[in-house]
Scaffold this motif. Structure first.
Motif, mmCIF file in Angstrom:
data_model
loop_
_atom_site.group_PDB
_atom_site.id
_atom_site.type_symbol
_atom_site.label_atom_id
_atom_site.label_comp_id
_atom_site.label_asym_id
_atom_site.label_seq_id
_atom_site.Cartn_x
_atom_site.Cartn_y
_atom_site.Cartn_z
ATOM 1 N N THR A 6 0.861 -1.192 0.000
ATOM 2 C CA THR A 6 0.000 0.000 0.000
ATOM 3 C C THR A 6 0.900 1.246 0.000
ATOM 4 O O THR A 6 1.999 1.206 0.556
ATOM 5 C CB THR A 6 -0.937 0.024 1.219
ATOM 6 O OG1 THR A 6 -0.149 -0.175 2.394
ATOM 7 C CG2 THR A 6 -1.997 -1.048 1.133
ATOM 8 N N GLY A 7 0.406 2.315 -0.621
ATOM 9 C CA GLY A 7 1.253 3.504 -0.798
ATOM 10 C C GLY A 7 2.259 3.266 -1.920
ATOM 11 O O GLY A 7 3.306 3.911 -1.984
ATOM 12 N N ALA A 8 1.913 2.345 -2.830
ATOM 13 C CA ALA A 8 2.875 1.873 -3.841
ATOM 14 C C ALA A 8 3.302 2.940 -4.841
ATOM 15 O O ALA A 8 4.322 2.794 -5.503
ATOM 16 C CB ALA A 8 2.274 0.679 -4.587
ATOM 17 N N THR A 9 2.542 4.040 -4.955
ATOM 18 C CA THR A 9 2.919 5.097 -5.905
ATOM 19 C C THR A 9 3.722 6.201 -5.216
ATOM 20 O O THR A 9 4.158 7.140 -5.868
ATOM 21 C CB THR A 9 1.672 5.741 -6.546
ATOM 22 O OG1 THR A 9 0.885 6.306 -5.489
ATOM 23 C CG2 THR A 9 0.845 4.731 -7.324
ATOM 24 N N GLY A 10 3.883 6.115 -3.907
ATOM 25 C CA GLY A 10 4.595 7.152 -3.148
ATOM 26 C C GLY A 10 6.103 7.019 -3.297
ATOM 27 O O GLY A 10 6.610 6.073 -3.894
ATOM 28 N N VAL A 11 6.800 7.988 -2.733
ATOM 29 C CA VAL A 11 8.263 8.017 -2.790
ATOM 30 C C VAL A 11 8.834 6.704 -2.246
ATOM 31 O O VAL A 11 9.649 6.037 -2.879
ATOM 32 C CB VAL A 11 8.782 9.219 -1.958
ATOM 33 C CG1 VAL A 11 10.279 9.164 -1.796
ATOM 34 C CG2 VAL A 11 8.366 10.535 -2.589
ATOM 35 N N ARG A 32 -5.268 4.388 -5.122
ATOM 36 C CA ARG A 32 -6.709 4.735 -5.097
ATOM 37 C C ARG A 32 -7.183 5.255 -6.441
ATOM 38 O O ARG A 32 -8.355 5.452 -6.659
ATOM 39 C CB ARG A 32 -6.979 5.723 -3.976
ATOM 40 C CG ARG A 32 -6.591 7.152 -4.305
ATOM 41 C CD ARG A 32 -6.468 8.003 -3.094
ATOM 42 N NE ARG A 32 -5.118 8.566 -3.129
ATOM 43 C CZ ARG A 32 -4.820 9.797 -2.737
ATOM 44 N NH1 ARG A 32 -5.739 10.555 -2.188
ATOM 45 N NH2 ARG A 32 -3.588 10.235 -2.836
ATOM 46 N N ARG A 33 -6.250 5.551 -7.352
ATOM 47 C CA ARG A 33 -6.704 6.157 -8.609
ATOM 48 C C ARG A 33 -6.059 5.520 -9.842
ATOM 49 O O ARG A 33 -4.927 5.041 -9.773
ATOM 50 C CB ARG A 33 -6.485 7.655 -8.605
ATOM 51 C CG ARG A 33 -5.248 8.087 -7.877
ATOM 52 C CD ARG A 33 -5.287 9.552 -7.599
ATOM 53 N NE ARG A 33 -4.121 9.943 -6.803
ATOM 54 C CZ ARG A 33 -3.992 11.112 -6.248
ATOM 55 N NH1 ARG A 33 -4.936 12.017 -6.374
ATOM 56 N NH2 ARG A 33 -2.926 11.413 -5.563
ATOM 57 N N ASP A 34 -6.803 5.609 -10.951
ATOM 58 C CA ASP A 34 -6.350 4.972 -12.196
ATOM 59 C C ASP A 34 -4.973 5.465 -12.627
ATOM 60 O O ASP A 34 -4.191 4.718 -13.181
ATOM 61 C CB ASP A 34 -7.361 5.208 -13.325
ATOM 62 C CG ASP A 34 -8.654 4.433 -13.073
ATOM 63 O OD1 ASP A 34 -8.603 3.453 -12.296
ATOM 64 O OD2 ASP A 34 -9.706 4.825 -13.621
ATOM 65 N N VAL A 119 11.777 7.108 13.181
ATOM 66 C CA VAL A 119 12.645 7.343 14.346
ATOM 67 C C VAL A 119 12.268 8.632 15.065
ATOM 68 O O VAL A 119 12.748 8.882 16.166
ATOM 69 C CB VAL A 119 14.149 7.433 13.945
ATOM 70 C CG1 VAL A 119 14.642 6.141 13.341
ATOM 71 C CG2 VAL A 119 14.409 8.599 13.000
ATOM 72 N N PHE A 120 11.389 9.425 14.435
ATOM 73 C CA PHE A 120 11.048 10.720 15.030
ATOM 74 C C PHE A 120 10.259 10.594 16.327
ATOM 75 O O PHE A 120 9.985 11.586 16.991
ATOM 76 C CB PHE A 120 10.274 11.584 14.034
ATOM 77 C CG PHE A 120 11.129 12.089 12.903
ATOM 78 C CD1 PHE A 120 12.286 12.795 13.171
ATOM 79 C CD2 PHE A 120 10.791 11.848 11.586
ATOM 80 C CE1 PHE A 120 13.098 13.257 12.147
ATOM 81 C CE2 PHE A 120 11.589 12.311 10.548
ATOM 82 C CZ PHE A 120 12.741 13.018 10.836
ATOM 83 N N MET A 121 9.868 9.377 16.677
ATOM 84 C CA MET A 121 9.123 9.203 17.933
ATOM 85 C C MET A 121 10.056 9.055 19.137
ATOM 86 O O MET A 121 9.612 9.068 20.270
ATOM 87 C CB MET A 121 8.197 7.998 17.814
ATOM 88 C CG MET A 121 7.055 8.282 16.854
ATOM 89 S SD MET A 121 5.780 7.047 16.921
ATOM 90 C CE MET A 121 6.518 5.782 15.947
#
Ligand SMILES: NC(=O)c1ccc[n+]([C@@H]2O[C@H](COP(=O)([O-])OP(=O)(O)OC[C@H]3O[C@@H](n4cnc5c(N)ncnc54)[C@H](OP(=O)(O)O)[C@@H]3O)[C@@H](O)[C@H]2O)c1
Length: 298
Positions: A6-11, A32-34, A119-121
């Motif tokens: 999931t998030g496969a089109t992201g950076v 989520r989109r074509d 790691v920001f947590m």
């Protein structure tokens, strides 16, 4: 293995998909989109269009896959992150979509969930090293979505299933955030948060993509994933060199930093994070560092 991302089109997602395909896995990318379909197919994976807030649609998308990898995020770029509503979408993804993904993965019969985290947590720990057992500094309300996401991922690890949570370092590479930082450096604008002596743990996108492949070998648990931590002063010099600017990147004045709010406060923290556990368990190593020439074009 059959792996859904999931998030496969992201950076991050695109790097993960490319690395998984290169390692010989059969990968399905969710969008989520074509218009996301050719992006995923371009990386050698099969694309499926589904709404990440709809557990039923997700369950259908995940059926027949051994592993689900969640890389979803929508991090605002540059100083837009200071705007009150800038994080609304990112919050919704971590709060609602990540929980739906963990639930759907279990219902679809996946045996392993790999969840992107950060790691920001961790708290500001000065020059002390930070391992996975360091208590998190997440009391502020702003962290609720990330904590909820973590709980949902941990809950997946029942009935013999495995959850691997990757706490990624600050991403750098040819992404929008780093590109904005390089541009600001060339223009001589102030861009960096924190103090020069504070530590930063960076992770190049390429190495992040490879980390998702290595995580297939990891047992249930939390793992830090980053390169060798450096001081922010050193990062400022590396940014200046990569941007071919007249000097190092400039720090935002302390007085301005004091009013940036909880979201960006994490980028002021000194985070000297050790990735030894992940390296020992999987053999993963960072291969591109901030002093590697040309890292912004890789
Ligand atoms: N640890 C870190 O330092 C860290 C972590 C994450 C991101 N970042 C940085 O932040 C910048 C932006 O990256 P990003 O990964 O957040 O954004 P991005 O590259 O735009 O990716 C967003 C991904 O999430 C999906 N998405 C976004 N909003 C959505 C929504 N409302 N509903 C459903 N899906 C949604 C998109 O899928 P669709 O195909 O459906 O559009 C896309 O795959 C980059 O510079 C990146 O390096 C840094």
């Amino acid at each position: 293995m059959r792996i859904a991302v999931t998030g496969a089109t992201g950076v991050l997602g695109q790097e993960a998909v490319g690395a998984l395909v290169a390692a010989g896995h059969e990968v399905t990318g969710v969008t989520r989109r074509d218009r996301g379909v050719p992006v995923i197919e371009g990386r050698g994976a099969t694309a499926v269009v589904a709404d990440v807030f709809d557990a039923r649609q997700l369950e259908r998308a995940f059926r027949g896959h051994d592993v689900v990898i969640n890389t979803l995020a929508h991090v605002p770029v540059d100083m837009t992150a200071m705007r009150p509503l800038a994080w609304r979408e990112d919050d919704k993804l971590h709060l609602e979509a990540s929980a739906a993904i963990a639930k759907a993965a279990a219902l679809a019969g996946a045996r392993k969930l790999i969840q992107e985290s950060s790691v920001f947590m961790y708290p500001d720990n000065g020059s002390e090293w930070i391992g996975e057992d360091e208590p998190l500094a997440v009391r502020d309300r702003a962290f609720r979505p990330r904590v909820t996401e973590m709980r949902a991922a941990v809950d997946f690890a029942a009935e013999g299933r495995t959850t691997v949570i990757l706490r990624l370092g600050q991403l750098f590479g040819r992404d929008p955030q780093t590109t904005a930082a390089l541009r600001a450096t060339t223009e001589g604008k102030t861009i960096l948060l924190g103090k020069p002596e504070n530590y930063i743990t960076l992770l190049h996108h390429r190495d992040a993509g490879r980390a998702f492949v290595s995580a297939l070998r990891a047992s249930s648990g939390f793992y830090n994933v980053g390169g060798e931590p450096i001081t922010r002063e050193r990062w400022a010099k590396d940014l200046g060199r990569e941007a071919k600017a007249d000097g190092p990147a400039k720090f935002i004045p302390e007085i301005t930093q004091a009013v940036i709010g909880a979201r960006l406060e994490v980028q002021r923290r000194s985070l000297r994070v050790s990735s030894l556990r992940f390296m020992q368990e999987t053999g993963w190593r960072a291969t591109i560092g901030p002093s590697t020439p040309g890292w912004s074009r890789m």
